[in-house]
Scaffold this active site. Structure first.
Site, mmCIF file in Angstrom:
data_model
loop_
_atom_site.group_PDB
_atom_site.id
_atom_site.type_symbol
_atom_site.label_atom_id
_atom_site.label_comp_id
_atom_site.label_asym_id
_atom_site.label_seq_id
_atom_site.Cartn_x
_atom_site.Cartn_y
_atom_site.Cartn_z
ATOM 1 N N GLY A 1 0.800 -1.237 0.000
ATOM 2 C CA GLY A 1 0.000 0.000 0.000
ATOM 3 C C GLY A 1 0.825 1.275 0.000
ATOM 4 N N ASN B 1 1.589 3.032 -2.605
ATOM 5 C CA ASN B 1 0.904 3.985 -3.496
ATOM 6 C C ASN B 1 -0.318 4.595 -2.812
ATOM 7 O OD1 ASN B 1 2.096 4.305 -6.267
ATOM 8 N ND2 ASN B 1 2.155 2.071 -6.077
ATOM 9 N N ASN C 1 -5.439 2.482 -13.161
ATOM 10 C CA ASN C 1 -4.498 1.498 -12.619
ATOM 11 C C ASN C 1 -3.070 2.009 -12.784
ATOM 12 O OD1 ASN C 1 -3.593 -1.179 -11.710
ATOM 13 N ND2 ASN C 1 -2.924 -1.482 -13.831
ATOM 14 N N HIS D 1 0.738 0.563 -13.366
ATOM 15 C CA HIS D 1 1.487 -0.637 -13.748
ATOM 16 C C HIS D 1 2.972 -0.289 -13.713
ATOM 17 C CE1 HIS D 1 2.166 -4.478 -15.717
ATOM 18 N NE2 HIS D 1 3.061 -3.869 -16.465
ATOM 19 N N ASP E 1 -4.137 -4.522 -18.472
ATOM 20 C CA ASP E 1 -3.116 -3.525 -18.838
ATOM 21 C C ASP E 1 -3.253 -2.990 -20.261
ATOM 22 O OD1 ASP E 1 -1.974 -4.001 -16.312
ATOM 23 O OD2 ASP E 1 -0.762 -5.639 -17.098
ATOM 24 N N GLU F 1 6.402 5.942 -9.211
ATOM 25 C CA GLU F 1 4.944 5.757 -9.084
ATOM 26 C C GLU F 1 4.368 6.713 -8.060
ATOM 27 O OE1 GLU F 1 3.537 1.671 -8.603
ATOM 28 O OE2 GLU F 1 5.391 0.954 -9.507
HETATM 29 C C1 GAR Z 1 3.460 -1.313 -7.524
HETATM 30 O O1 GAR Z 1 4.751 -1.343 -8.070
HETATM 31 C C2 GAR Z 1 2.418 -1.444 -8.626
HETATM 32 O O2 GAR Z 1 2.764 -0.789 -9.814
HETATM 33 C C3 GAR Z 1 2.428 -2.936 -8.830
HETATM 34 O O3 GAR Z 1 2.479 -3.468 -7.519
HETATM 35 C C4 GAR Z 1 3.207 -2.568 -6.673
HETATM 36 C C5 GAR Z 1 2.364 -2.277 -5.468
HETATM 37 O O4 GAR Z 1 3.073 -1.521 -4.525
HETATM 38 N N1 GAR Z 1 1.267 -3.358 -9.537
HETATM 39 C C6 GAR Z 1 1.273 -4.361 -10.402
HETATM 40 O O5 GAR Z 1 2.259 -5.048 -10.630
HETATM 41 C C7 GAR Z 1 -0.062 -4.648 -11.065
HETATM 42 N N2 GAR Z 1 0.124 -5.042 -12.429
HETATM 43 P P1 GAR Z 1 2.346 -0.885 -3.280
HETATM 44 O O6 GAR Z 1 1.421 -1.947 -2.668
HETATM 45 O O7 GAR Z 1 3.443 -0.541 -2.352
HETATM 46 O O8 GAR Z 1 1.579 0.314 -3.753
#
Ligand code: GAR
Length: 207
Positions: A14, A16, A109, A111, A152, A181
């Site tokens: 979490g 992001n 989303n 990615h 995606d 991100e």
């Molecule tokens: C992030 O890098 C996001 O882009 C990726 O998972 C991570 C989650 O980080 N998502 C994917 O790979 C989906 N295709 P977080 O839980 O620390 O935000």
């Protein structure tokens, strides 16, 4: 609760979600995080939301074994919290057809690669960064895009470029992309929310 209501769906750490929350706290933020949903009852995302006083729900194949009922439960939670915009931020599940239909063009989303490269079914977490390294690409970075039926594949809203450096591992590359991100996703959500809040309700869909 003021501004555009954003619901965040997240499966694990979490980070992001935390970046979005930080942005939402700025006095001129056009959005608030009104709901967090996770498919993982032990996720950092749910723990953070509860600590921050954000409504937080665990909805998954264990709470709702029938995919149609899970889809309906997610959709009705989003509706109950008057959600304007849905953000899947590290959400490792595909949203069901009812939720996608209700929020067409309002699901965003993030990615961790430069789509259309290194996306699609099974491409999440370290698998993405391993594919980038195996391809010999010298640049990677996050993509923020609208969610459509295929993994995606929806329209790209924004990307950021991050170098792939000699000696990178999937973990070191993931860390560098994640930092990008944390800037890119809140900036896009802010921009979308600002344009929505200037569109008269109830049809605040500017794109
Ligand atoms: C992030 O890098 C996001 O882009 C990726 O998972 C991570 C989650 O980080 N998502 C994917 O790979 C989906 N295709 P977080 O839980 O620390 O935000």
């Amino acid at each position: 609760m003021s501004g555009v209501h954003v619901a965040v769906l997240a499966s694990h750490n979490g980070s992001n979600l935390r970046a979005l929350h930080r942005t939402s706290l700025s006095p001129d933020s056009p959005f608030t995080i009104s709901l967090v949903i996770s498919n993982n009852s032990g996720s950092g995302a749910l723990a953070f939301a509860r600590d921050a006083g954000i409504p937080a729900l665990h909805l998954s194949g264990s709470t709702h074994p029938e995919p149609e009922l899970l889809d309906a439960a997610i959709r009705s939670a989003l509706t109950a919290h008057e959600t304007d915009l849905v953000v899947t931020a590290g959400y490792m599940k595909k949203l069901g057809p009812r939720t996608r239909a209700e929020y067409t063009s309002r699901i965003v989303n993030v990615h961790p690669a430069l789509l259309p490269r290194h996306g699609g079914k099974g491409m999440y977490g370290n698998a993405v960064h391993e594919a980038v390294l195996a391809s010999g690409d010298t640049v990677s970075g996050p993509t923020v895009h609208l969610v459509t039926e295929d993994y995606d594949a929806g329209p790209v809203l924004a990307q950021a470029r991050v170098p792939v450096v000699p000696g990178d591992t999937a973990e070191s590359l993931a860390e560098r992309v994640l930092v990008a991100e944390h800037d890119l996703l809140p900036a896009v959500v802010r921009r979308l929310a600002a344009s929505m809040s200037h569109t008269p309700t109830p049809h605040r869909r500017p794109w």
